[in-house]
Design a protein around this motif. Structure first.
Motif, PDB file in Angstrom:
ATOM      1  N   THR A   1       0.908  -1.082   0.043  1.00  0.00           N
ATOM      2  CA  THR A   1      -0.026  -0.015   0.105  1.00  0.00           C
ATOM      3  C   THR A   1       0.679   1.267  -0.092  1.00  0.00           C
ATOM      4  O   THR A   1       2.032   1.067   0.176  1.00  0.00           O
ATOM      5  CB  THR A   1      -0.907   0.054   1.133  1.00  0.00           C
ATOM      6  OG1 THR A   1      -0.001   0.058   2.491  1.00  0.00           O
ATOM      7  CG2 THR A   1      -1.659  -1.267   1.400  1.00  0.00           C
ATOM      8  N   ILE A   2       0.210   2.159  -0.156  1.00  0.00           N
ATOM      9  CA  ILE A   2       1.152   3.601  -0.175  1.00  0.00           C
ATOM     10  C   ILE A   2       1.508   3.826   1.155  1.00  0.00           C
ATOM     11  O   ILE A   2       2.692   4.432   1.281  1.00  0.00           O
ATOM     12  CB  ILE A   2       0.064   4.835  -0.454  1.00  0.00           C
ATOM     13  CG1 ILE A   2       0.935   5.891  -1.108  1.00  0.00           C
ATOM     14  CG2 ILE A   2      -0.845   5.193   0.281  1.00  0.00           C
ATOM     15  CD1 ILE A   2       0.385   6.935  -1.841  1.00  0.00           C
TER      16      ILE A   2
ATOM     17  N   ARG B   1       7.975  -4.613  -9.077  1.00  0.00           N
ATOM     18  CA  ARG B   1       8.430  -3.466 -10.053  1.00  0.00           C
ATOM     19  C   ARG B   1       8.590  -1.953  -9.493  1.00  0.00           C
ATOM     20  O   ARG B   1       9.409  -1.322  -9.966  1.00  0.00           O
ATOM     21  CB  ARG B   1       7.757  -3.653 -11.380  1.00  0.00           C
ATOM     22  CG  ARG B   1       8.311  -2.747 -12.649  1.00  0.00           C
ATOM     23  CD  ARG B   1       7.587  -3.056 -13.998  1.00  0.00           C
ATOM     24  NE  ARG B   1       8.034  -2.314 -14.912  1.00  0.00           N
ATOM     25  CZ  ARG B   1       7.223  -1.079 -15.320  1.00  0.00           C
ATOM     26  NH1 ARG B   1       6.267  -0.849 -14.803  1.00  0.00           N
ATOM     27  NH2 ARG B   1       7.903  -0.336 -16.114  1.00  0.00           N
ATOM     28  N   ASP B   2       7.549  -1.729  -9.071  1.00  0.00           N
ATOM     29  CA  ASP B   2       7.501  -0.221  -8.732  1.00  0.00           C
ATOM     30  C   ASP B   2       8.410   0.087  -7.487  1.00  0.00           C
ATOM     31  O   ASP B   2       9.050   1.119  -7.318  1.00  0.00           O
ATOM     32  CB  ASP B   2       6.004   0.038  -8.074  1.00  0.00           C
ATOM     33  CG  ASP B   2       5.059   0.050  -9.074  1.00  0.00           C
ATOM     34  OD1 ASP B   2       5.110   0.671 -10.023  1.00  0.00           O
ATOM     35  OD2 ASP B   2       3.915  -0.504  -8.876  1.00  0.00           O
TER      36      ASP B   2
ATOM     37  N   LYS C   1      -7.541   3.099  -4.027  1.00  0.00           N
ATOM     38  CA  LYS C   1      -6.200   2.629  -3.416  1.00  0.00           C
ATOM     39  C   LYS C   1      -5.285   2.304  -4.338  1.00  0.00           C
ATOM     40  O   LYS C   1      -5.424   2.263  -5.758  1.00  0.00           O
ATOM     41  CB  LYS C   1      -6.800   1.084  -3.031  1.00  0.00           C
ATOM     42  CG  LYS C   1      -6.115   0.601  -1.654  1.00  0.00           C
ATOM     43  CD  LYS C   1      -6.934  -0.450  -1.321  1.00  0.00           C
ATOM     44  CE  LYS C   1      -6.219  -1.541  -0.397  1.00  0.00           C
ATOM     45  NZ  LYS C   1      -6.925  -2.731  -0.034  1.00  0.00           N
ATOM     46  N   ARG C   2      -3.939   2.799  -4.028  1.00  0.00           N
ATOM     47  CA  ARG C   2      -2.834   2.371  -4.868  1.00  0.00           C
ATOM     48  C   ARG C   2      -2.086   1.214  -4.300  1.00  0.00           C
ATOM     49  O   ARG C   2      -1.614   1.096  -3.258  1.00  0.00           O
ATOM     50  CB  ARG C   2      -1.843   3.480  -5.203  1.00  0.00           C
ATOM     51  CG  ARG C   2      -2.347   4.859  -5.815  1.00  0.00           C
ATOM     52  CD  ARG C   2      -1.424   5.959  -5.878  1.00  0.00           C
ATOM     53  NE  ARG C   2      -1.761   7.142  -6.520  1.00  0.00           N
ATOM     54  CZ  ARG C   2      -2.845   8.046  -5.985  1.00  0.00           C
ATOM     55  NH1 ARG C   2      -3.494   7.982  -5.043  1.00  0.00           N
ATOM     56  NH2 ARG C   2      -3.029   8.954  -6.934  1.00  0.00           N
TER      57      ARG C   2
ATOM     58  N   LEU D   1       6.315   5.705 -11.905  1.00  0.00           N
ATOM     59  CA  LEU D   1       5.639   4.679 -11.103  1.00  0.00           C
ATOM     60  C   LEU D   1       4.301   4.364 -11.525  1.00  0.00           C
ATOM     61  O   LEU D   1       3.539   5.302 -11.966  1.00  0.00           O
ATOM     62  CB  LEU D   1       5.628   4.848  -9.655  1.00  0.00           C
ATOM     63  CG  LEU D   1       6.828   5.233  -8.858  1.00  0.00           C
ATOM     64  CD1 LEU D   1       6.352   5.357  -7.416  1.00  0.00           C
ATOM     65  CD2 LEU D   1       7.790   3.874  -8.757  1.00  0.00           C
ATOM     66  N   PHE D   2       4.083   3.185 -11.562  1.00  0.00           N
ATOM     67  CA  PHE D   2       2.640   2.658 -12.163  1.00  0.00           C
ATOM     68  C   PHE D   2       1.787   1.581 -11.037  1.00  0.00           C
ATOM     69  O   PHE D   2       1.873   0.505 -11.526  1.00  0.00           O
ATOM     70  CB  PHE D   2       3.049   1.952 -13.576  1.00  0.00           C
ATOM     71  CG  PHE D   2       3.679   2.806 -14.556  1.00  0.00           C
ATOM     72  CD1 PHE D   2       2.945   3.953 -15.224  1.00  0.00           C
ATOM     73  CD2 PHE D   2       4.988   2.730 -14.763  1.00  0.00           C
ATOM     74  CE1 PHE D   2       3.626   4.648 -16.544  1.00  0.00           C
ATOM     75  CE2 PHE D   2       5.796   3.270 -15.541  1.00  0.00           C
ATOM     76  CZ  PHE D   2       4.978   4.668 -16.531  1.00  0.00           C
ATOM     77  N   PRO D   3       1.401   2.153 -10.210  1.00  0.00           N
ATOM     78  CA  PRO D   3       0.731   1.355  -9.082  1.00  0.00           C
ATOM     79  C   PRO D   3      -0.442   0.886  -9.689  1.00  0.00           C
ATOM     80  O   PRO D   3      -1.194   1.429 -10.697  1.00  0.00           O
ATOM     81  CB  PRO D   3       0.699   2.198  -7.915  1.00  0.00           C
ATOM     82  CG  PRO D   3       0.536   3.614  -8.587  1.00  0.00           C
ATOM     83  CD  PRO D   3       1.474   3.671  -9.638  1.00  0.00           C
TER      84      PRO D   3
END
Length: 135
Positions: free
Chosen positions: A9-10, A47-48, A41-42, A33-35
Motif C-alpha cells: 500500500t501507499i 517493479r514499482d 487505493k494504490r 511509477l505505475f501502481p
C-alpha cells in the motif's frame, strides 16, 4: 506469493522508503511509477519498488526526474540492459564532473572565507589592544 511478489500500500511504501504519499503520487503523475489502482487505493508491485529505489538513488546523485524517467524507460530496450547501463554511466560521469567542480568551488570559497575571518580576528584583536591602551 513470496514477500517480494506481494503488493504494498501507499502507507507501506512510505514507511519502507521514507517518502511521503505526495512524493509517490508525484512520481506516478510523472509516469515514473505505475501502481495498480483499485478504486482510491494504490498498490505498488515489486517493479514499482525497484523503480522507486532507482528514482531515489538518482535523485540523491542529482539526476533530473527527466533523466531518471529516460533511464527507467531504457530497461525494456531488450539488450539485457546494456543501453540503460551505458546511458546511466554517461549521465553519472557528467554528474560526477559537476559535483567535483562544485566541490572545488566550495573548497575555494571556504578557504577565502577562512582568510577573511583570520583578517577579521586580527582587526578585532588590534582594536581591542588600541582600546586597552587608550583606556
Amino acid at each position: 506469493m513470496t514477500s517480494e511478489d506481494r503488493v504494498m500500500t501507499i502507507r507501506e511504501m512510505c514507511n519502507a522508503y521514507d517518502v511521503t504519499p505526495r512524493t509517490l503520487r508525484f512520481y506516478e503523475q510523472k509516469e515514473l511509477l505505475f501502481p495498480i489502482r483499485e478504486g482510491q487505493k494504490r498498490l505498488f508491485t515489486r517493479r514499482d519498488r525497484a523503480r522507486l529505489k532507482l528514482i531515489l538513488r538518482g535523485k540523491r546523485f542529482g539526476f533530473s526526474l527527466e533523466e531518471i524517467r529516460q533511464l527507467l524507460d531504457l530497461y525494456h530496450v531488450g539488450d539485457r540492459q546494456q543501453t540503460q547501463i551505458a546511458r546511466t554511466y554517461e549521465i553519472a560521469q557528467d554528474r560526477l564532473n559537476d559535483m567535483i567542480r562544485q566541490r572545488d568551488e566550495l573548497n575555494t570559497a571556504i578557504a577565502d572565507l577562512q582568510e577573511q575571518m583570520k583578517w577579521g580576528e586580527k582587526m578585532l584583536a588590534s582594536m581591542d589592544n588600541q582600546k586597552r591602551a587608550a583606556g
